[in-house]
Write a protein that holds these residues in place. Structure first.
Motif, short mmCIF file in Angstrom:
data_model
loop_
_atom_site.label_atom_id
_atom_site.label_comp_id
_atom_site.label_asym_id
_atom_site.label_seq_id
_atom_site.Cartn_x
_atom_site.Cartn_y
_atom_site.Cartn_z
N VAL A 131 -83.12 13.12 49.49
CA VAL A 131 -83.07 11.68 49.73
C VAL A 131 -81.88 11.13 48.97
CG1 VAL A 131 -84.26 9.48 49.43
CG2 VAL A 131 -85.57 11.52 50.00
N SER A 132 -81.02 10.41 49.69
CA SER A 132 -79.83 9.86 49.04
C SER A 132 -80.25 8.70 48.13
CB SER A 132 -78.85 9.38 50.09
OG SER A 132 -78.06 8.34 49.56
N SER A 133 -79.55 8.57 47.01
CA SER A 133 -79.96 7.53 46.09
C SER A 133 -79.65 6.14 46.64
CB SER A 133 -79.29 7.72 44.73
OG SER A 133 -77.91 7.56 44.87
N SER A 134 -78.87 6.06 47.72
CA SER A 134 -78.64 4.73 48.31
C SER A 134 -79.90 4.23 49.01
CB SER A 134 -77.48 4.79 49.29
OG SER A 134 -77.75 5.76 50.28
N ASP A 135 -80.86 5.14 49.26
CA ASP A 135 -82.14 4.72 49.85
C ASP A 135 -83.14 4.29 48.78
OD1 ASP A 135 -81.17 5.25 52.32
OD2 ASP A 135 -82.03 7.27 52.44
N PHE A 136 -82.84 4.59 47.53
CA PHE A 136 -83.75 4.18 46.46
C PHE A 136 -83.79 2.66 46.40
CE2 PHE A 136 -84.04 7.92 43.32
CZ PHE A 136 -83.97 8.83 44.36
N GLY A 137 -84.95 2.12 46.06
CA GLY A 137 -85.00 0.67 45.93
C GLY A 137 -86.35 0.21 45.42
N GLY A 138 -86.44 -1.09 45.28
CA GLY A 138 -87.71 -1.68 44.87
C GLY A 138 -88.11 -1.31 43.47
N LEU A 139 -89.39 -1.46 43.21
CA LEU A 139 -89.89 -1.20 41.87
C LEU A 139 -89.63 0.23 41.44
CD1 LEU A 139 -91.44 -2.54 39.59
CD2 LEU A 139 -93.55 -1.65 40.57
N MET A 140 -89.67 1.14 42.43
CA MET A 140 -89.41 2.55 42.14
C MET A 140 -88.04 2.73 41.47
SD MET A 140 -88.35 5.22 44.91
CE MET A 140 -86.97 6.08 44.27
N LEU A 141 -87.05 2.01 41.97
CA LEU A 141 -85.71 2.11 41.38
C LEU A 141 -85.72 1.56 39.95
CD1 LEU A 141 -82.69 2.76 41.80
CD2 LEU A 141 -82.41 0.41 42.56
N SER A 142 -86.38 0.40 39.77
CA SER A 142 -86.44 -0.17 38.41
C SER A 142 -87.09 0.80 37.45
CB SER A 142 -87.26 -1.47 38.42
OG SER A 142 -86.69 -2.39 39.29
N ILE A 143 -88.19 1.42 37.89
CA ILE A 143 -88.90 2.34 37.00
C ILE A 143 -88.05 3.58 36.72
CG2 ILE A 143 -90.94 3.81 36.77
CD1 ILE A 143 -92.52 1.75 38.27
N THR A 144 -87.40 4.08 37.78
CA THR A 144 -86.55 5.26 37.57
C THR A 144 -85.48 4.98 36.51
OG1 THR A 144 -86.86 5.81 39.89
CG2 THR A 144 -85.10 6.96 38.73
N ILE A 145 -84.77 3.87 36.70
CA ILE A 145 -83.70 3.55 35.75
C ILE A 145 -84.30 3.21 34.38
CG2 ILE A 145 -81.81 1.96 35.22
CD1 ILE A 145 -81.47 1.58 38.24
N GLY A 146 -85.35 2.39 34.39
CA GLY A 146 -85.94 1.94 33.13
C GLY A 146 -86.49 3.10 32.32
N VAL A 147 -87.29 3.95 32.95
CA VAL A 147 -87.92 5.04 32.21
C VAL A 147 -86.87 6.05 31.71
CG1 VAL A 147 -89.45 7.03 32.42
CG2 VAL A 147 -90.15 4.82 33.31
N SER A 148 -85.89 6.38 32.56
CA SER A 148 -84.84 7.30 32.09
C SER A 148 -84.11 6.69 30.91
CB SER A 148 -83.84 7.59 33.21
OG SER A 148 -84.48 7.74 34.43
#
Lengths: 262, 426
Positions: B213-230
Motif C-alpha cells: 500500500v502506497s503511503s499516499s493512500d494513508f490518511g485519517g486517524l490512522m495516519l495521525s496515529i502512525t506518525i504520532g506513535v512512531s
C-alpha cells in the motif's frame, strides 16, 4: 565493665598491621586558582582508624574525596591498596569498588528499596548473583540492626536509619577501606549515637577507616590517630590522648578550646 | 504567669477523629463554599457550565445520524443543529483515509497489536516476556501498514543479528570500542545495500507477502496515529541521548548536542515538514523514492526529540549531585550509573514534561495537512469539497477534536497514574 577496661579490650582487638593501605605523597589540589590542599603527606596502615578534624573549609572533606577520586588532585601521588590513582578509568573503578564511602546526606537512592540499594553495586559491579547479593545485604542490614526495613524506601526511614543503611550499602561491596564524610552532621542528637555505635562496631572488627567528624568522643574511643587540618594543610597529627590533652600547635589549641570549651 | 511543675505519668493513646469530618457535605463545605467569595465563584462557575451545556447539548443531540447530505439535514424540520450524517457517511475515510477497503484489517490489526506491544512497557505487572513482542512490533507494524514481502522486515531484523554476531567475533580480536563501531558500520551497510537485493531475491524464491500500500493512500486517524506513535516511541530515546550528550564532559559531543537542540528548537515544525516534503528531494540522489510518510516521521521525531532533550535535562538538573557521587563511590561506571541511578530518577521528575511533549507531538501531526497529507484535518477540506457536504464545518471539527481528546486525555491520565505509582516518599 568499666569504661577503661572496655577501651582496653577494644583496642587489643584493633591491631594495626604494617601493611600500607593508603599512601598520599605531596598531594596538591586547586579549585580554579584556589589552593585547597597543600602538600598533603599521609600514610594509612591497614586496620588503622583515623579521625580528621578541623574548621570548616579546611579541606578535610576534599582530602577524603580525593582518595576515591570524587575530586581530582592535580599534583602528587595517591596510592590506594597498591593501585595508583590516575586518570585511568579502570584504576578508578577498581579503587572505588574497594573503598566504601558514607556521606553527610546519606545519598541513598530514593527510587530503590533499602534492599535494592544494598544489592545494586554487588550485582552490577561485582557480578554477584542476585540471590547471593540479597543474602549479603540482609547480613549487613542485620549488622546495622534494621533488617525489618529491607523492603521500605529510603524516604520512609529516619535520618539515623538512612545513614546506617548507607553504611550497610557500602559494606555489601566488602570494601577494604571505609571513608566517612561527616556521617553524623545532618542527624538529630538522638540518632547520632546509633550511627556512631555502628561505626564503633566496624572499627572493632579491624576495618581501615578515615572519618571526617566533629564527634570528639568517637575520636577518643576508636581512633589511633587524630589529624587536625587547617587552611588545606595537615597542622597536627597525634594519638588521641596526646592530641586532646596536650596539643602542640596554637591553632590546634584554639580549635579544641572552641569545640570542647562548653 | 508561671506554671506548676508537671510530670506526665501516662502517655496518651490515639483517638479516632471527630465525626462529621468526612462525606459529601464536608467536601462541599471545604471545596465549594468555604467563604463568601469562594461561594460566589462556585455558583458563577456552575451557572456558566449549565449555560454552556444548555446551548451546546441541543445542538449535539440531533437525530441526524442517518442524513446522506447536508441538504437533507437543512430540509428536515426535525434537525435544528448538528448534521452528524457526515461522520456516519465518511467515518471510514476519517479513520483510514484512502487505504484500500479490502486491506483495512491491516491497520486495525496493527493498532490492536500496538496496544499489546505497548502494554508491558506501560504496566510492569504484566509478564516480562511480552517485551519480546514489543521489540518485534516495530517491524510487524511497518509490514502490516505498508505491506510487501515479509522478507524485507525479516532482513532488517537480520541486520541486528549480524551486528551482534560481528561484535561478538570482533570484540575478542580488536578493542571493544572498535568492535562496536565496526559492527554498527557493518549493520548499516547491510541495511543500505544488502536488505533490498537479498529480500528481492528471497521473495523471488518464496513469494510470501501481502499487498503493498502506497503511503499516499494513508490518511485519517490512522495516519495521525502512525506518525504520532512512531514519533513518540523514537523521540524519547533520542531525547535521552541528546540530554546526556548536552551534559557530557566530551566537548565535541556536547557541542553537537547543544547545536542540534538549539537549531531544531529554533525552527518551526512547519518548516521542517516543508523540508521533508519538498527540499529533501533536492538533496537526495535523483530517482530515489523516499517514502513521504517516513520523511514526515523523521522530521516530527527530530523536532520532538529536541524538546524532549530539554525536558529531560530539567530532570537531570533537579537531581542532587549526591546521587552522582554515591553511584561513583560504589564503583558503577558511567552507563551503569545513568541507567540504574540517574535516568530512572530524572525521567520520573520529568514525567509531566515528557507527556506534555508527547501530547503536543500527537496534536502537531495535524500540521501534515499543510504539506498535502490527508490526516483528519486534511480530510476536512476534501470532504467539504464534495457536493454532498459542501458547507459543513463544526461537526467534523467537533468529531476530530473528540478523537484527539480521547488519546491525549488517556496519556495525561496515564502520566498521573505513573507519577503516583513511582512515589516512594511518604
Amino acid at each position: 565493665m568499666s569504661q577503661t577496661n572496655e577501651n582496653a579490650a577494644a583496642s587489643s582487638a584493633m591491631d594495626v598491621s604494617d601493611e600500607v593501605a593508603i599512601q598520599i605523597t605531596n598531594m596538591n589540589k586547586w579549585y580554579g586558582d584556589f589552593h585547597v590542599l597543600k602538600d598533603i603527606n599521609l600514610t594509612v596502615n591497614r586496620g588503622e582508624r583515623i579521625v580528621v578534624c578541623g574548621p570548616s573549609g579546611s579541606g578535610k572533606s576534599t582530602l577524603i574525596r580525593c582518595i576515591n577520586r570524587l575530586e581530582e588532585h592535580q599534583k602528587g601521588d595517591i596510592i590506594v591498596d597498591g593501585t595508583e590513582l590516575s586518570s585511568d578509568l579502570k584504576n578508578i573503578d577498581k579503587i572505588r569498588s574497594e573503598v566504601g564511602m558514607c556521606f553527610q546526606h546519606f545519598n541513598l537512592f530514593p527510587h530503590l528499596t533499602i534492599l535494592e540499594n544494598c544489592t545494586l553495586a554487588p550485582i552490577w559491579v561485582r557480578k554477584t548473583p542476585k540471590k547471593e547479593a540479597e543474602e549479603i545485604a540482609m547480613h549487613f542490614l542485620e549488622k546495622v540492626k534494621i533488617p525489618e526495613q529491607a523492603l521500605k524506601y529510603p524516604g520512609q526511614l529516619s535520618g539515623g536509619q538512612q545513614q546506617r543503611v548507607a553504611i550497610a550499602r557500602s559494606l555489601c561491596m566488602k570494601p577494604r577501606i571505609m571513608l566517612f564524610d561527616e556521617p553524623t552532621s545532618a542527624l538529630d542528637p538522638e540518632m547520632i549515637a546509633e550511627v556512631l555505635d555502628t561505626m564503633i562496631e566496624l572499627a572493632e572488627e579491624g576495618m581501615t577507616m578515615i572519618c571526617v567528624t566533629h564527634e570528639m568522643g568517637f575520636a577518643r574511643k576508636v581512633a589511633n590517630r587524630v589529624i587536625f587540618m587547617d587552611a588545606g594543610q595537615i597542622v597536627e597529627q597525634n594519638e588521641p590522648e596526646a592530641f586532646f590533652n596536650n596539643p602542640q600547635s596554637e591553632r590546634t589549641k584554639l580549635f579544641l578550646s572552641q569545640i570542647l570549651g562548653h | 504567669m508561671t506554671q506548676e511543675p508537671y510530670v506526665r505519668t501516662e502517655m496518651l493513646s490515639e483517638q479516632p477523629a471527630p465525626s462529621g469530618q468526612t462525606g459529601i457535605v464536608k467536601w462541599m463545605r471545604v471545596n465549594l463554599f468555604s467563604s463568601i467569595s469562594n461561594s460566589i465563584i462556585s455558583l458563577l462557575t456552575i451557572l456558566v457550565v449549565i449555560f454552556a451545556l444548555y446551548e451546546f447539548l441541543p445542538w449535539m443531540l440531533q437525530p441526524s445520524w442517518g442524513a446522506e447530505s447536508l441538504r437533507e439535514c437543512l430540509n428536515d424540520p426535525n434537525i435544528t443543529g448538528a448534521c452528524w450524517g457526515v461522520i456516519n457517511d465518511r467515518f471510514n475515510q476519517l479513520m483510514f483515509g484512502f487505504y484500500p477497503h479490502e486491506s483495512q484489517w491491516r491497520p486495525l490489526l496493527a493498532f490492536v497489536l500496538m496496544l499489546v506491544a505497548v502494554a508491558p512497557v506501560l504496566f510492569d505487572k504484566l509478564p516480562r516476556k511480552m517485551v519480546w513482542f514489543s521489540a518485534l512490533y516495530p517491524f510487524l507494524g511497518v509490514w502490516l501498514l505498508w505491506g510487501g514481502t515479509i522478507w524485507g522486515p525479516l532482513m532488517v531484523i537480520a541486520g541486528f543479528v549480524i551486528g551482534v554476531v560481528v561484535h561478538k567475533v570482533l570484540s575478542n580480536i580488536v578493542g571493544s570500542l572498535a568492535a562496536i563501531i565496526l559492527s554498527v558500520l557493518v549493520t548499516i551497510l547491510w541495511w543500505l545495500y544488502g536488505v533490498g537485493s537479498i529480500a528481492g531475491a528471497l521473495s523471488g524464491i518464496a513469494p510470501i507477502g501481502i499487498a503493498e500500500v502506497s503511503s499516499s493512500d494513508f490518511g485519517g486517524l490512522m495516519l495521525s496515529i502512525t506518525i504520532g506513535v512512531s514519533g513518540i516511541a523514537l523521540s524519547l530515546p533520542i531525547g535521552i541521548v541528546l540530554a546526556l550528550g548536552r551534559q557530557s564532559d566530551m566537548f565535541v559531543i556536547k557541542l553537537l548536542s547543544v547545536g542540534f537542540i538549539e537549531f531544531i528548537r529554533g525552527v518551526p515544525l512547519i518548516t521542517l515538514l516543508f523540508t521533508a516534503s519538498v527540499l529533501l528531494n533536492f538533496f537526495l540522489p535523483p530517482g530515489t523514492n523516499f517514502d513521504l510518510v517516513l520523511r514526515v516521521i523523521i522530521m516530527v521525531t527530530i523536532f520532538a526529540s529536541a524538546y524532549m532533550a530539554e525536558v529531560i535535562r530539567g530532570g537531570l538538573a533537579a537531581l542532587p549531585t549526591g546521587q552522582y557521587e554515591a553511584a561513583d563511590a560504589l564503583g558503577l561506571d558511567y552507563w551503569q550509573s545513568m541507567q540504574l541511578i540517574i535516568m530512572p530518577q530524572a525521567l520520573k521528575i520529568s514525567i509531566p514534561g515528557i507527556v506534555g511533549t508527547f501530547i503536543g507531538l500527537f496534536k502537531d501531526t495535524t500540521l501534515v495537512s499543510i504539506i498535502g497529507l490527508l490526516d483528519p484535518v486534511g480530510l476536512i477540506v476534501s470532504i467539504q469539497g464534495t457536493s454532498d457536504w459542501n458547507g459543513i464545518v463544526w461537526e467534523l471539527y467537533t468529531f476530530i477534536a473528540l478523537m484527539f481528546w480521547v488519546f491525549t486525555f488517556s496519556m495525561s491520565r496515564y502520566s498521573m497514574y505513573l507519577e503516583n505509582k513511582l512515589k516512594t516518599s511518604h
